[in-house]
Design a protein around this motif. Sequence first.
Motif, short mmCIF file in Angstrom:
data_model
loop_
_atom_site.label_atom_id
_atom_site.label_comp_id
_atom_site.label_asym_id
_atom_site.label_seq_id
_atom_site.Cartn_x
_atom_site.Cartn_y
_atom_site.Cartn_z
N ILE A 49 0.86 -0.79 0.54
CA ILE A 49 -0.48 -0.02 0.35
C ILE A 49 0.95 1.34 -0.09
N GLY A 50 0.62 2.24 -0.58
CA GLY A 50 0.87 3.36 -1.23
C GLY A 50 0.25 4.17 -0.59
N ILE A 51 0.45 5.45 -0.21
CA ILE A 51 0.27 6.63 0.40
C ILE A 51 0.57 7.89 0.08
N CYS A 52 -0.34 8.97 -0.20
CA CYS A 52 0.37 10.11 -0.36
C CYS A 52 -0.68 11.34 0.51
N VAL A 53 -0.30 11.98 0.98
CA VAL A 53 -1.16 13.50 1.65
C VAL A 53 -1.42 14.02 0.89
N VAL A 54 -2.38 13.84 0.92
CA VAL A 54 -3.24 15.28 0.42
C VAL A 54 -3.42 16.41 0.74
N MET A 55 -3.26 18.05 0.21
CA MET A 55 -3.21 18.80 0.75
C MET A 55 -3.55 20.08 -0.45
N LYS A 56 -5.14 20.73 0.13
CA LYS A 56 -5.52 21.56 -0.84
C LYS A 56 -5.67 23.10 0.06
N ASN A 57 -5.33 23.85 -0.89
CA ASN A 57 -5.34 25.58 -0.29
C ASN A 57 -4.03 25.21 0.59
N GLY A 58 -3.63 24.31 1.71
CA GLY A 58 -2.75 24.71 2.83
C GLY A 58 -3.61 23.95 3.61
N GLU A 59 -4.74 22.92 3.10
CA GLU A 59 -5.24 22.32 4.16
C GLU A 59 -5.30 20.96 3.83
N HIS A 60 -5.22 19.75 4.97
CA HIS A 60 -5.05 18.41 4.42
C HIS A 60 -6.86 18.42 4.63
N VAL A 61 -7.22 17.65 3.24
CA VAL A 61 -7.91 17.19 2.74
C VAL A 61 -8.28 15.59 2.63
N GLY A 62 -7.04 14.53 2.20
CA GLY A 62 -7.30 13.17 2.78
C GLY A 62 -6.58 13.18 2.03
N TYR A 63 -6.04 11.56 1.10
CA TYR A 63 -5.52 10.79 0.59
C TYR A 63 -5.38 10.19 -0.41
N ASN A 64 -3.84 9.79 -1.74
CA ASN A 64 -4.36 9.33 -2.71
C ASN A 64 -3.77 8.06 -2.19
N VAL A 65 -4.34 7.12 -2.74
CA VAL A 65 -4.38 5.44 -2.13
C VAL A 65 -4.23 3.92 -3.23
N TYR A 66 -2.91 4.10 -3.32
CA TYR A 66 -2.34 3.05 -4.11
C TYR A 66 -2.10 1.89 -3.29
N ALA A 67 -1.64 0.95 -4.32
CA ALA A 67 -1.87 -1.10 -4.01
C ALA A 67 -0.90 -2.19 -4.70
N GLY A 68 -0.66 -2.82 -3.99
CA GLY A 68 0.25 -3.37 -5.11
C GLY A 68 1.36 -3.66 -5.55
N GLY A 69 2.61 -2.47 -4.93
CA GLY A 69 3.52 -2.42 -5.25
C GLY A 69 4.75 -3.52 -4.21
N GLY A 70 5.86 -4.36 -5.14
CA GLY A 70 6.30 -5.10 -4.44
C GLY A 70 8.06 -5.11 -5.50
N MET A 71 8.93 -5.82 -4.62
CA MET A 71 10.06 -5.78 -5.40
C MET A 71 10.62 -7.52 -5.56
N GLY A 72 10.66 -8.37 -4.71
CA GLY A 72 10.51 -9.49 -4.57
C GLY A 72 10.36 -10.03 -5.71
N ARG A 73 11.58 -11.44 -6.60
CA ARG A 73 11.94 -11.84 -7.60
C ARG A 73 12.20 -12.84 -7.25
N SER A 74 12.02 -14.12 -7.88
CA SER A 74 13.17 -15.66 -7.87
C SER A 74 14.37 -15.43 -9.98
N HIS A 75 15.16 -15.87 -9.43
CA HIS A 75 15.67 -15.78 -10.97
C HIS A 75 14.37 -16.75 -11.75
N ARG A 76 15.26 -16.68 -12.96
CA ARG A 76 14.52 -17.86 -14.06
C ARG A 76 13.17 -18.99 -14.00
#
Length: 709
Positions: A311-338
């Motif tokens: 889960i990746g989350i980014c704070v969202v500000m609007k006119n200097g005020e905190h209004v919410g978050y953008n939300v992303y899902a499904g990242g990851g680095m692991g893998r196996s050779h071949r």
Amino acid sequence: MEGPQAPAPGPMGSKEASARVSPVAFRPLESRPQNGVKRASRVRASVARRVANPIVAVATPSGKKSANEGEKNWSKVEYIKENSDFLRHPLIEQLATEDPFISEDAAQLYKFHGGYQQDDREKRAFGAGKFYQFMMRTKQPAGTVPNKLYLTMDDLADSHGNGTLRLTTRQTYQLHGILKTDLKSTFQAVIRNMGSTLGACGDINRNVMASPAPYAKNFKPEYAIAQELAKDIGDLLAPQSGAYYDVWLDGEQVLTVEKPEVVACRNDNRFGTNFEGSPEPIYGTQFLPRKFKIGVTVPGDNHIDFLTNDIGICVVMKNGEHVGYNVYAGGGMGRSHRNNDTFPRLASALGFVGKDDILYAVKAIACAQRDYGRRDDRKQSRLKYLIHAWGVEKFKAVTEQYMGKAFQPLADLPPFTMPTYHGWNEQGDGKLWYGVHVVNGRLRGDAKKALRAVIERYELPVRLTANQDLLLTDIDPAWKSDIVATLTAAGVKDASEIDALDQISIACPALPLCGLAITEAERGLPDINKRLRDVMNKVGLPADEQFLIRMTGCPNGCARPYQAELGFVGDGPGSYQIWMGGTSNLLKLAEPYADKVKEGDFETFFEPIFYAFKTGKNADERFGDWANRVGFKAIKDAQESYKGLPAAAKAAAAPAAVPAAAAAAAVPAGRLPRVMIEREAFEVLKAYAEANNTTLTEAATAAILKLKK
């Protein structure tokens, strides 16, 4: 893209919120016996307080039975979790034995408590088998370390570890070299000094990352918002059964303080997320299918590689005020050779949520992965594979059912960069913070002592960064000169004195302790960076040319090499797979360029690539952007057709004349020759290098030149 919409009035789960749920082409939650309030009837009335497994595992390939079809098609670890009484047994019993190790089942449970059983391959005595020791990893949401905990960890490194502290790529500590007889006292010291290790490893939510810059709330409030959310998410998804205290404190409880809204979200079962009556209302007996990672960032700042998280989350500000978050899902680095069924992946956008809904969104994503992620094949158990199998829209729809509300369109965000946080900076409250570069995150020798001295003297809190560095915070400007003098005397260099390649390079620990390591990473990268710089100088690239370089000793990707402009992934002894094409803002995956490139051949391998970059790049173009623009075929053609530097290029790249004494003292450019030495001599050299915070090559060169004199 439009900006964020105003959050809907009323609590999560109100009639208004429920009306906005997207239609889903699945059975409704209340008709699935594995979910919702009907789970309560599945709770076993046993002394062990276990609940039946509720997973649906619909991502299991067709032809394989999932748990709800009458036959569990689980990996071995799933049975260990199910029979552990929520992570207690057989770990408690194994810690009490006189053996220097614990059983495999206990070692699997130990991960959930915060560590790994390891074998130091270089300390094995002939015929004596493995040299067992333990690693302990802490949880430091947003990398925040209170002064008291820093001093405790520094003490433990000397009294119970191998004399070094390691800063990880997820903003935590790792303490290596703990013997089994010291495990309980080590954990007790951490727990009683404002720390925790619970969930630092294992099939569970790991340490929650966040942009660590300690800006004052009234100066750059988005940073404090991100850091506070990281702590709240860590609390929300922390195990609740009490097993942690049963194992390490013999049942003694430690007072923890959580926000009421965190507790309310954890206990909320209006949308079938919880195991009612279970000591683990979110996790149940099986916890998650695999490790689960979350990162929170702020607009424009991608220091933490936030899209590499489940889960990746980014704070969202609007006119200097905190209004919410953008939300992303499904990242990851692991893998196996071949194994092409395994791959790195960046998180996909799910949408925007209001600031009061973010904990529910996080819980919903974790629960969807809990119920539908694969448990038969651990190589396919991460959230990224579920989203890859289902598609983003299907996963989003299921998550919205668990959340009780639909995601809104993403808010607009400014372009991202990757700040290093090095050097002196103003916090915005009259105080300063200082970013200290730590080579591959390993604190040792005089540098460790000097940092301890200033942190203790001025009672400084600390932040750990995603680049394995250290931030000293809350510094009164009057203390600056003394801190600079103390660190300089110990050989701690300011960022301005460090090679541009080293400033942003990171590496995993790899050999000799990691059981998955195929080759070197942490110990090898400093010398390799020097060799790469020599080649860059040879072809005429500027001395301050910077590549984002990352190295791992295996394909699991702990140092995130698949995001690097130039990534080295161990694929054999002294051999690496080369990845290229990541970007400096960390928003694009690199791609595999070459397999099994021998470490001894790096100069000849990279010289034509660097020359092609030097002669073909646009003004101010980064290496990763150039590689993407020209393509791998053009780069390989340049390698194959390369006949060496033209005469004019050799003359332009030739170094200016230097005094004979300086030339004699310099480390020769290019590939260094290999010299075999006896084990006893090597151990002395290694100890000297660690004590002086230098590399083996530099230590050996200094010793030989001293003998020459």
